[in-house]
Design a protein around this motif. Structure first.
Motif, PDB file in Angstrom:
ATOM      1  N   ILE A  70      16.622   8.244  12.128  1.00 43.57           N
ATOM      2  CA  ILE A  70      15.948   7.801  11.193  1.00 43.57           C
ATOM      3  C   ILE A  70      14.536   8.411  11.826  1.00 43.57           C
ATOM      4  O   ILE A  70      13.929   7.609  13.080  1.00 43.57           O
ATOM      5  N   GLN A  71      13.843   9.006  11.124  1.00 36.59           N
ATOM      6  CA  GLN A  71      12.336   9.625  11.615  1.00 36.59           C
ATOM      7  C   GLN A  71      11.245   8.648  11.749  1.00 36.59           C
ATOM      8  O   GLN A  71      11.331   7.506  10.908  1.00 36.59           O
ATOM      9  N   GLN A  72      10.367   8.715  12.584  1.00 42.20           N
ATOM     10  CA  GLN A  72       9.372   7.650  12.842  1.00 42.20           C
ATOM     11  C   GLN A  72       8.655   7.578  11.413  1.00 42.20           C
ATOM     12  O   GLN A  72       8.275   8.297  10.422  1.00 42.20           O
ATOM     13  N   ASP A  73       8.376   6.168  10.924  1.00 40.50           N
ATOM     14  CA  ASP A  73       8.079   5.579   9.958  1.00 40.50           C
ATOM     15  C   ASP A  73       8.643   5.842   8.916  1.00 40.50           C
ATOM     16  O   ASP A  73       8.372   5.428   7.355  1.00 40.50           O
ATOM     17  N   ALA A  74       9.677   6.439   8.661  1.00 38.93           N
ATOM     18  CA  ALA A  74      10.594   6.820   7.344  1.00 38.93           C
ATOM     19  C   ALA A  74      11.303   5.640   6.975  1.00 38.93           C
ATOM     20  O   ALA A  74      11.303   5.286   5.735  1.00 38.93           O
ATOM     21  N   GLY A  75      11.834   4.738   7.742  1.00 40.04           N
ATOM     22  CA  GLY A  75      13.033   3.493   7.354  1.00 40.04           C
ATOM     23  C   GLY A  75      13.941   3.968   6.899  1.00 40.04           C
ATOM     24  O   GLY A  75      14.996   2.826   6.999  1.00 40.04           O
TER      25      GLY A  75
END
Length: 147
Positions: A70-75
């Motif tokens: 899960i990419q940074q800040d994607a959630g």
């Protein structure tokens, strides 16, 4: 026939659905209207041993696993499973995936969801211990059960 990697007294039996059972002489197999009962260990050769893979069990149940990021800040991330379940997804689980020397997932909580009609995808959500979206790439192992 002699099977490499199995006890010398083992034999292989074709049981349908493209699967074989390997039994030793100390094990018994009973077939009846309720299915197959095996006394002793059953070896099902040939499951996928990769980071992403699946195995089909003799009763039609399918187990799948993969790694999701899960990419940074994607959630959240939509995860494509190794194969599409031919009938239905039954359950999906996500657990932290740790690599030595790689931080970020220590305090991450994952939730996996079955939604929509595509039997080959699941959605995984990541939250920090304080409830926020991680400000780092969060990795998890996804395990799905279906048939």
């Amino acid at each position: 026939r002699r099977l490499e990697g199995y006890p010398a007294d083992s034999m292989e039996i074709y049981v349908g659905m493209g699967a074989n059972l390997v039994l030793s002489s100390e094990e018994a197999i009973n077939l009846n209207s309720n299915g197959v009962h095996v006394d002793g260990d059953v070896y099902i050769p040939g499951f996928d041993r990769n980071t992403s893979g699946y195995t089909k069990i003799l009763n039609g149940l399918i187990l799948q696993w993969t790694i999701a990021t899960i990419q940074q800040d994607a959630g959240f991330v939509t995860v494509t499973l190794p194969i599409v379940f031919p009938n239905q997804r039954l359950a999906v689980f996500a657990t932290p995936y740790y690599l030595s020397g790689v931080g970020g997932s220590t305090h991450t909580h994952f939730t996996a969801q079955i939604a929509g009609s595509n039997q080959g995808v699941v959605t995984v959500y990541a939250r920090t211990s304080s409830g926020g979206t991680p400000n780092y790439n969060a990795r998890c192992t996804v395990f799905a059960i279906g048939y």
